[in-house]
Scaffold this active site. Structure first.
Site, short mmCIF file in Angstrom:
data_model
loop_
_atom_site.label_atom_id
_atom_site.label_comp_id
_atom_site.label_asym_id
_atom_site.label_seq_id
_atom_site.Cartn_x
_atom_site.Cartn_y
_atom_site.Cartn_z
CG HIS A 125 -2.22 -0.93 0.92
ND1 HIS A 125 -3.13 -1.13 1.96
CD2 HIS A 125 -2.64 -1.56 -0.07
CE1 HIS A 125 -4.05 -1.82 1.67
NE2 HIS A 125 -3.57 -2.34 0.45
N GLY A 194 -3.11 -9.42 12.09
CA GLY A 194 -3.55 -8.08 12.43
C GLY A 194 -4.26 -7.55 11.10
P1 OAD Z 1 -8.32 -2.92 9.56
O1 OAD Z 1 -8.33 -1.67 10.64
O2 OAD Z 1 -9.31 -3.32 8.63
O3 OAD Z 1 -8.17 -4.41 10.59
C1 OAD Z 1 -7.19 -4.14 11.63
C2 OAD Z 1 -7.16 -5.66 12.35
O4 OAD Z 1 -6.39 -5.78 13.47
C3 OAD Z 1 -8.55 -6.26 12.65
O5 OAD Z 1 -8.89 -7.47 12.40
C4 OAD Z 1 -8.32 -6.29 14.35
O6 OAD Z 1 -9.14 -7.24 14.97
C5 OAD Z 1 -6.82 -6.47 14.44
N1 OAD Z 1 -6.19 -6.19 15.60
C6 OAD Z 1 -6.60 -5.17 16.43
N2 OAD Z 1 -5.51 -5.19 17.57
C7 OAD Z 1 -4.63 -6.19 17.29
C8 OAD Z 1 -3.42 -6.75 17.90
N3 OAD Z 1 -2.99 -5.85 19.23
N4 OAD Z 1 -2.72 -7.77 17.42
C9 OAD Z 1 -3.12 -8.28 16.09
N5 OAD Z 1 -4.31 -7.60 15.65
C10 OAD Z 1 -5.02 -6.84 16.11
O7 OAD Z 1 -6.77 -2.95 8.86
P2 OAD Z 1 -6.29 -3.60 7.84
O8 OAD Z 1 -6.91 -4.86 7.59
O9 OAD Z 1 -4.85 -3.26 7.79
O10 OAD Z 1 -5.53 1.25 3.31
O11 OAD Z 1 -6.92 -2.48 6.53
C11 OAD Z 1 -6.32 -2.52 5.17
C12 OAD Z 1 -6.47 -1.34 4.48
O12 OAD Z 1 -7.68 -0.63 4.54
C13 OAD Z 1 -5.42 -0.37 5.15
O13 OAD Z 1 -4.08 -0.72 4.44
C14 OAD Z 1 -6.13 0.71 4.51
C15 OAD Z 1 -7.21 0.62 4.94
O14 OAD Z 1 -8.01 1.34 3.81
C16 OAD Z 1 -5.11 2.26 2.90
O15 OAD Z 1 -5.23 3.23 3.48
C17 OAD Z 1 -4.48 2.24 1.53
#
Ligand code: OAD
Length: 251
Positions: A125, A194
């Site tokens: 990204h 995560g």
């Molecule tokens: P999300 O915010 O959608 O998901 C975050 C995940 O991390 C969730 O499933 C939580 O349950 C988990 N989580 C929270 N705390 C945690 C911890 N301490 N250890 C492990 N996991 C934990 O984030 P992404 O899936 O990364 O794109 O989102 C994908 C993309 O959507 C991002 O890169 C961004 C966004 O739009 C852009 O900005 C280009």
């Protein structure tokens, strides 16, 4: 997913695979940086709860209001600058030394993996610490926060630069993705940490790796779009589970 496995059994199943594997891939999302104080996107306190993605993270938004978009990214850069890599970033970086074939695929733009020492890494990204010129295409570092000038000018040609981020509605870098797909065709273990999978690339990649024969494990305190694909599900915080995994891998 094998829901009947306890966390302890899931950790052991994963560690057993990783002890003998020659190739390992890790996919990370915002959750790995949560314990460093960087907000995730979805869920409680998530960025998309308080901000509208289409007003900030799309090419149209940048065309309409480049000052607003840069200011929002600079605010996020300020948060990233204060954050430190947590134990999960550090273990991920050290895993690299254990395997001849290793690749970290991250959706995170915060730069924390690089600061933790990760090198064999595909930042699919982009990176919040870089800009890209909309005129000449030059990609350059933007280390200062607060930024001295908004919108940021291109250091090469003076044209208008944008954050070096893949926004909604934009394509992934095809060369970078080709390398990722190729790596996952032969990977033995894939660890997904995560990510909610709401942006679907991690699901596509994990599905491909699984079909090609990889053992897939998830680390996430909550169920996600990845959970049903994983052979082993570790429910908990990355900053706690990754050090435990490393301990079980031994020397
Ligand atoms: P999300 O915010 O959608 O998901 C975050 C995940 O991390 C969730 O499933 C939580 O349950 C988990 N989580 C929270 N705390 C945690 C911890 N301490 N250890 C492990 N996991 C934990 O984030 P992404 O899936 O990364 O794109 O989102 C994908 C993309 O959507 C991002 O890169 C961004 C966004 O739009 C852009 O900005 C280009």
């Amino acid at each position: 997913m094998n829901d009947s496995m306890s966390n302890d059994e899931a950790l052991e199943a994963l560690a057993e695979r990783m002890r003998t594997a020659a190739s390992v891939a890790v996919i990370t999302g915002a959750g790995i940086s949560a314990e460093s104080g960087v907000p995730t996107f979805r869920g409680d306190g998530g960025l998309w709860k308080n901000y509208r993605a289409e007003e900030l993270a799309t090419p149209g938004a940048f065309q309409r209001d480049p000052e607003l978009v840069w200011s929002w990214y600079d605010w996020r850069r300020g948060i990233c600058a204060k954050a430190e890599p947590n134990p999960a970033h550090l273990v991920t970086a050290r895993l690299e030394d254990r395997y001849k074939d290793f690749l970290l695929i991250t959706q995170n733009v915060d730069g924390l993996h690089g600061r933790a020492g990760s090198r064999r890494m595909a930042e699919i990204h982009g990176n919040i610490w870089r800009g890209r010129c909309t005129a000449c295409g030059d990609v350059f570092d933007t280390p200062e926060t607060p930024l001295p000038e908004i919108p940021v000018p291109c250091p090469s040609c003076g044209g208008r630069a944008r954050p070096h981020i893949v926004w909604f509605g934009e394509s992934y870098d095809s060369d970078l993705m080709e390398g990722v797909y190729r790596f996952l065709m032969n990977v033995e273990v894939l660890l997904v940490i995560g990510t909610s999978g709401m942006v679907s690339m991690p699901v596509v990649l994990a599905d491909q790796a699984r079909r090609a024969g990889a053992f897939v494990a998830e680390v996430n305190p909550n169920p996600s779009e990845l959970s049903s694909l994983a052979h082993a599900v570790l429910r908990g915080k990355a900053g706690e589970l990754l050090p435990e995994l490393e301990r079980r891998l031994g020397n």
